[in-house]
Design a protein around this motif. Sequence first.
Motif, PDB file in Angstrom:
ATOM      1  N   MET A   1       0.846  -1.198   0.000  1.00  0.00           N
ATOM      2  CA  MET A   1       0.000   0.000   0.000  1.00  0.00           C
ATOM      3  C   MET A   1       0.888   1.258   0.000  1.00  0.00           C
ATOM      4  O   MET A   1       1.850   1.350   0.756  1.00  0.00           O
ATOM      5  CB  MET A   1      -0.886   0.012   1.258  1.00  0.00           C
ATOM      6  N   PRO A   2       0.542   2.269  -0.845  1.00  0.00           N
ATOM      7  CA  PRO A   2       1.320   3.505  -0.835  1.00  0.00           C
ATOM      8  C   PRO A   2       1.075   4.287   0.440  1.00  0.00           C
ATOM      9  O   PRO A   2       0.040   4.148   1.100  1.00  0.00           O
ATOM     10  CB  PRO A   2       0.766   4.260  -2.057  1.00  0.00           C
ATOM     11  N   ASN A   3       2.066   5.112   0.806  1.00  0.00           N
ATOM     12  CA  ASN A   3       1.901   5.958   1.979  1.00  0.00           C
ATOM     13  C   ASN A   3       0.784   6.960   1.752  1.00  0.00           C
ATOM     14  O   ASN A   3       0.633   7.516   0.658  1.00  0.00           O
ATOM     15  CB  ASN A   3       3.207   6.723   2.279  1.00  0.00           C
ATOM     16  N   GLN A   4      -0.027   7.202   2.768  1.00  0.00           N
ATOM     17  CA  GLN A   4      -1.100   8.191   2.684  1.00  0.00           C
ATOM     18  C   GLN A   4      -0.512   9.556   3.053  1.00  0.00           C
ATOM     19  O   GLN A   4      -0.517   9.981   4.199  1.00  0.00           O
ATOM     20  CB  GLN A   4      -2.246   7.812   3.647  1.00  0.00           C
ATOM     21  N   THR A   5      -0.015  10.265   2.032  1.00  0.00           N
ATOM     22  CA  THR A   5       0.631  11.557   2.263  1.00  0.00           C
ATOM     23  C   THR A   5      -0.415  12.661   2.300  1.00  0.00           C
ATOM     24  O   THR A   5      -1.253  12.763   1.406  1.00  0.00           O
ATOM     25  CB  THR A   5       1.647  11.865   1.154  1.00  0.00           C
ATOM     26  N   THR A   6      -0.406  13.465   3.340  1.00  0.00           N
ATOM     27  CA  THR A   6      -1.361  14.567   3.450  1.00  0.00           C
ATOM     28  C   THR A   6      -0.881  15.731   2.602  1.00  0.00           C
ATOM     29  O   THR A   6       0.254  15.762   2.121  1.00  0.00           O
ATOM     30  CB  THR A   6      -1.463  15.028   4.916  1.00  0.00           C
ATOM     31  N   THR A  12       5.706  19.906   2.547  1.00  0.00           N
ATOM     32  CA  THR A  12       6.959  19.697   3.274  1.00  0.00           C
ATOM     33  C   THR A  12       8.002  19.051   2.374  1.00  0.00           C
ATOM     34  O   THR A  12       9.173  19.468   2.330  1.00  0.00           O
ATOM     35  CB  THR A  12       6.724  18.814   4.503  1.00  0.00           C
ATOM     36  N   SER A  13       7.581  18.030   1.639  1.00  0.00           N
ATOM     37  CA  SER A  13       8.495  17.351   0.724  1.00  0.00           C
ATOM     38  C   SER A  13       9.007  18.295  -0.347  1.00  0.00           C
ATOM     39  O   SER A  13      10.199  18.293  -0.683  1.00  0.00           O
ATOM     40  CB  SER A  13       7.773  16.163   0.075  1.00  0.00           C
ATOM     41  N   ALA A  14       8.096  19.137  -0.878  1.00  0.00           N
ATOM     42  CA  ALA A  14       8.493  20.083  -1.926  1.00  0.00           C
ATOM     43  C   ALA A  14       9.532  21.072  -1.406  1.00  0.00           C
ATOM     44  O   ALA A  14      10.552  21.338  -2.062  1.00  0.00           O
ATOM     45  CB  ALA A  14       7.269  20.825  -2.454  1.00  0.00           C
ATOM     46  N   LEU A  15       9.282  21.604  -0.219  1.00  0.00           N
ATOM     47  CA  LEU A  15      10.200  22.598   0.352  1.00  0.00           C
ATOM     48  C   LEU A  15      11.564  21.980   0.662  1.00  0.00           C
ATOM     49  O   LEU A  15      12.604  22.610   0.467  1.00  0.00           O
ATOM     50  CB  LEU A  15       9.591  23.214   1.613  1.00  0.00           C
ATOM     51  N   GLU A  16      11.556  20.748   1.135  1.00  0.00           N
ATOM     52  CA  GLU A  16      12.819  20.062   1.413  1.00  0.00           C
ATOM     53  C   GLU A  16      13.613  19.847   0.122  1.00  0.00           C
ATOM     54  O   GLU A  16      14.837  20.032   0.089  1.00  0.00           O
ATOM     55  CB  GLU A  16      12.544  18.714   2.092  1.00  0.00           C
TER      56      GLU A  16
END
Length: 327
Positions: A1-6, A12-16
Amino acid sequence: MPNQTTATGFITSALETIQIEQHALEILSQQIDERFTQACEIILQCKGRVVVTGMGKSGHIGRKMAATFASTGTPSFFMHPGEAGHGDLGMLVRGDVLIAISNSGKSDEIMMLMPLIKHLGVPLITITGNANGPMPKNADIALTLGHLQEACPLGLAPTSTTTATLVLGDAIAVALLEARGFTADDFARSHPAGTLGKRLLLHVENLMHDDQDIPKVHPDTPLNEVLYEISDKRLGMTTIVDDQNVLLGIFTDGDLRRLLNKGQNFDVKVPVSQVMIKNPVTIQAGLRAVEALELLREKKINQFVVVDQENKVVGVISMHDLISAGV
């Protein structure tokens, strides 16, 4: 199952990712030294073309790099290293410069070409992560990106390294552009079909109505005949000239409406010299079309009379002409 990313997780991922790649560019800036100068000098002295090569993601960046070079005054094209081993190496000739891209510095496809590159005597500039691989060791100039962290959390997908390579290519292109004295006109000549090319290359003389298409009457022409000329030439105005074709004034359909709005009867047989606009704004045929458009908007008028140095009428250009041409 893929992670349920909010949604917050996506941001947060984009900024990192952006922060990691920004840091990569800071590291790259520390790699800009005399090697960069030497690479630019080699390319500037090149009598042939700059040939860019690279495999995978490096190849994609290389294609863009070659395209940027070509559009900014440095003749260039991309050569696929795999295809080069099967005949396309014939693209590379004496007098060219080769830029080879590989973050690892040991691309098998490029290394296979090294003996032939040496035989041709073509200067080799490499772009790699560091100077330890076989590619930079065989290079005339070995440009490096520095030790970069990929933005990919697995450390596998080329992200920061491709960004840094792209920026380094742009830095070379801009440095060469400035060294060549490359101008906006030069850029437009490489982009004749685009909007930018049209804005920079087209001049008033390319778009204006001239010769028999110029609405033109003499100052003693009765107003009713003037209206026929305006209607026939369909530019919403006419020029008024003397026997030597020198501009004396203009009369527009707007001027006619203003006469009618005054609510006064006027003689349609009156000579146009009595109602014309004297000393109208004019332009020269050599003016850029985009500058003519800006002037029309600034003056809040719909057309210009185009005159030569002796104030003789050579054309008429309208707002519609310029917008229709894509200026």
